[in-house]
Design an enzyme around this catalytic site. Structure first.
Site, PDB file in Angstrom:
ATOM      1  N   THR A 119       0.857  -1.184   0.000  1.00 23.08           N
ATOM      2  CA  THR A 119       0.000   0.000   0.000  1.00 23.08           C
ATOM      3  C   THR A 119       0.894   1.235   0.000  1.00 23.08           C
ATOM      4  O   THR A 119       1.838   1.328   0.804  1.00 23.08           O
ATOM      5  CB  THR A 119      -0.915   0.036   1.235  1.00 23.08           C
ATOM      6  OG1 THR A 119      -1.790  -1.095   1.195  1.00 23.08           O
ATOM      7  CG2 THR A 119      -1.772   1.300   1.229  1.00 23.08           C
ATOM      8  N   PHE A 121       1.665   5.031   0.723  1.00 24.78           N
ATOM      9  CA  PHE A 121       1.258   6.131   1.590  1.00 24.78           C
ATOM     10  C   PHE A 121       1.990   7.400   1.148  1.00 24.78           C
ATOM     11  O   PHE A 121       3.164   7.355   0.754  1.00 24.78           O
ATOM     12  CB  PHE A 121       1.573   5.826   3.053  1.00 24.78           C
ATOM     13  CG  PHE A 121       0.705   4.751   3.648  1.00 24.78           C
ATOM     14  CD1 PHE A 121      -0.479   5.082   4.295  1.00 24.78           C
ATOM     15  CD2 PHE A 121       1.058   3.424   3.541  1.00 24.78           C
ATOM     16  CE1 PHE A 121      -1.287   4.093   4.832  1.00 24.78           C
ATOM     17  CE2 PHE A 121       0.253   2.424   4.076  1.00 24.78           C
ATOM     18  CZ  PHE A 121      -0.925   2.765   4.723  1.00 24.78           C
TER      19      PHE A 121
END
Length: 601
Positions: A119, A121
């Site tokens: 993921t 960020f």
């Protein structure tokens, strides 16, 4: 990010490892259900199918672990377990940190189907770090843009980068937010107001109902010469383009961000680090939302009263006016100061909003103790911005912040309705002329952001070139119309209703406001003469049409009489040759003057 003035300063690709968390003592063979966020469940689909575990979606991954933990202790939050689930037959899919936090046992780790599950960020800040990048640091630049609805528009925009051999790492499209779409519609209208090729209303209709933003990542710094040329090229093709940030790639930190992390590591060196010490407990925007400004209105006419009603619930207000406005101020819940109490009025103010007519601006500033305006934010709300900006920049102290605005709404647009109607979608145009305290200025602008106005940052020259002529013509038209010319009717067309709206919008505005639009608009006299010429042209066309119809009727009558005379001569010749009385033959002829029915034909 499109709504707030933030920029990307760093990125981090986080390896996501899902764990199977249960109550202590539960065997894996007894697990019938798994609860987690739907995305996490889909990422572990093969693992769950192989073990016959039924997935149940909840609101969050860590929240699922919290639900089981609360259910074990019999707390009310634990009742959110899906139907059929109990702490003894249900597992949560979350991180190992969630298991430690909520006291659950980790039965399996890394149960996701794809071992390259990451993921991304983004770290956001108010100030960018592009100045700290150099050619030795691998960099990324993120941008967002919109394109016109034309064939090959996306292909041409990507060619801006491919032709310069600039590598792209990501492109995706997202539906455009309502605020950005409204801004584009507003800009499309005002920029084309004086152009050729159709009316402004027709151009707005030409805009598609649905628009998309394109998000693009390129593997170069914004300061690279090729990137600069590509961005200039892209802006020529796009309706809207914004750089979201230029930052180091691959989880690297530079500049003040790196310094802050090093200081944090140094502060925690040699001691056991508590995870709470590294947790961001609040954002700067939280302080701005909670901050109450002391705002003073110089001039408390209808527009000042209107603005105070919009601000009174969040900020502390006061006003000053040469006329006695104590009654109006009391009704709106703010403090009134007479002019002789100017010193007490200015004491402790954060923001001074000048809501006097534009023709009184310079005189009003001369009456203020300018030394007491130091370190304050001075806001003007005139319909034009170039003249007020010049006056404020010349007369105010160098350490006074200046914000030029044009709230394109007010009591006139509300008419006879209550003034608490929403401002959603109405334009608020502003320019940060001279701002030292950005937090204070942003806090003031957030009043209108929270009201969901179209926040349009625009230089004063551009604003006046787009808006000045349109506003003057609108107010001139409204003043030419009155209710005697626009009677109330039980049914009316959309055009008539729009005309009534124009008259209503300008009815509550003072003549001083209108005169300011005339005096400080170089083209006002030209527009006034054009309006007069257009009216004279319409009168001439009406007179010409009336004369043409009268002449046509006269010519038709003359031709009729000539035709009847010729018929009589022919009938006399027939009468002579046949011996029939002339009177009998002429009785069959029509009269010389046409009947009303014949005239209509």
């Amino acid at each position: 990010m499109l709504r707030y003035d933030l920029t990307i300063v760093a990125e981090h690709d986080f390896r996501v490892r899902h764990c199977l968390l249960t109550k202590h003592g539960v065997e894996e063979k007894d697990i019938k259900y798994a609860i987690s966020h739907s995305q996490a469940l889909s990422q572990c689909d093969n693992y769950l199918r192989a073990r016959g575990i039924t997935p149940k979606a909840t609101y969050d991954t860590a929240g699922s672990a919290k639900i089981i933990s609360k259910a074990i202790r019999g707390e009310a939050f634990g009742r959110q377990l899906p139907e059929g689930c109990t702490p003894e037959n249900t597992a949560a899919i979350a991180s190992d940190l969630a298991g430690q936090t909520f006291g659950l046992e980790c039965k399996a780790e890394g149960i996701e189907d794809d071992d390259s599950n990451f993921t991304r960020f983004l770290l956001l800040g108010r100030t960018g770090v592009v100045q700290h990048l150099n050619k030795k640091i691998p960099s990324k630049t993120s941008l967002v843009f919109t394109l016109p609805n034309s064939a090959g528009a996306l292909y041409k925009s990507l060619a801006c980068f491919s032709l310069r051999e600039i590598d792209m790492s990501k492109i995706e499209s997202r539906p455009m937010s309502a605020g950005l779409l409204n801004y584009l519609r507003f800009r499309n209208t005002v920029t084309q107001m004086g152009g050729e090729g159709g009316t402004a209303s027709s151009r707005v209709k030409d805009m598609p109902r649905f628009r998309y933003c394109f998000y693009l990542d390129i593997l170069e710094s914004e300061l690279d010469e090729r990137v600069q040329n590509a961005l200039h090229h892209l802006r020529e093709q796009s309706d809207y383009c914004r750089i979201l940030g230029s930052y180091p790639a691959n989880s690297r930190l530079v500049g003040p961000v790196a310094d802050a992390v090093e200081a944090l590591n140094a502060a925690n060196a040699g001691k056991k680090v508590d995870s709470n010490d590294l947790r961001l407990k609040s954002l700067p925007s939280d302080d701005e939302d909670a901050r109450k400004l002391n705002i003073g209105f110089v001039g408390y006419g209808s527009f000042g009263q209107y603005l105070s009603k919009k601000m009174s619930s969040h900020h502390k207000l006061r006003c000053i006016d040469p006329l006695d406005k104590s009654k109006e101020a009391e009704e709106n819940g703010i403090d009134y100061h007479p002019m002789f109490d100017m010193s007490n009025f200015l004491q402790g103010l954060d923001v001074v909003v000048i809501t006097v007519p534009m023709i009184e601006l310079e005189e009003t500033l001369e009456s203020l103790p300018l030394d007491k305006l130091r370190n304050k934010l001075i806001v003007e709300v005139c319909p034009l911005n170039s003249y007020p900006r010049a006056v404020l920049s010349r007369m105010l102290p160098a350490d006074a912040d200046i914000l030029c605005t044009n709230p394109m709404f007010g009591p006139g647009i509300i008419g006879n309705h209550p003034t608490d109607l929403p401002l959603d979608g109405l334009p608020f145009v502003y320019e940060k002329v001279r701002i030292a305290d950005t937090r204070r200025a942003d806090c003031f602008l957030s009043i209108f952001e929270r009201a969901r106005c179209q926040m349009v940052e625009m230089a004063a020259e551009d604003h006046d070139s787009y808006v000045a002529d349109a506003e003057f013509v609108t107010h001139l038209t409204g003043r030419l119309l009155d209710r005697n010319l626009l009677p109330v009717t039980p049914v009316c067309s959309r055009e008539y209703s729009a005309l009534c709206d124009v008259a209503d919008m300008t009815a509550n505005d003072t003549f001083d406001l209108f005169y300011g639009m005339f005096k400080y608009n170089d083209r006002a006299k030209e527009l006034l003469n054009k309006m007069r010429d257009n009216l004279a042209s319409v009168e001439r066309k009406l007179a010409a049409k009336e004369a043409y119809l009268a002449a046509s009727a006269e010519m038709k009558n003359t031709d009729r009489q000539k035709l009847l005379a010729e018929c009589r001569m022919l009938l006399r010749e027939v009468a002579k040759s046949t011996g029939t009385p002339v009177e009998k033959l002429e009785s069959a002829l029509p009269s010389a003057s046409p009947s009303p029915t014949e005239e209509k034909k």
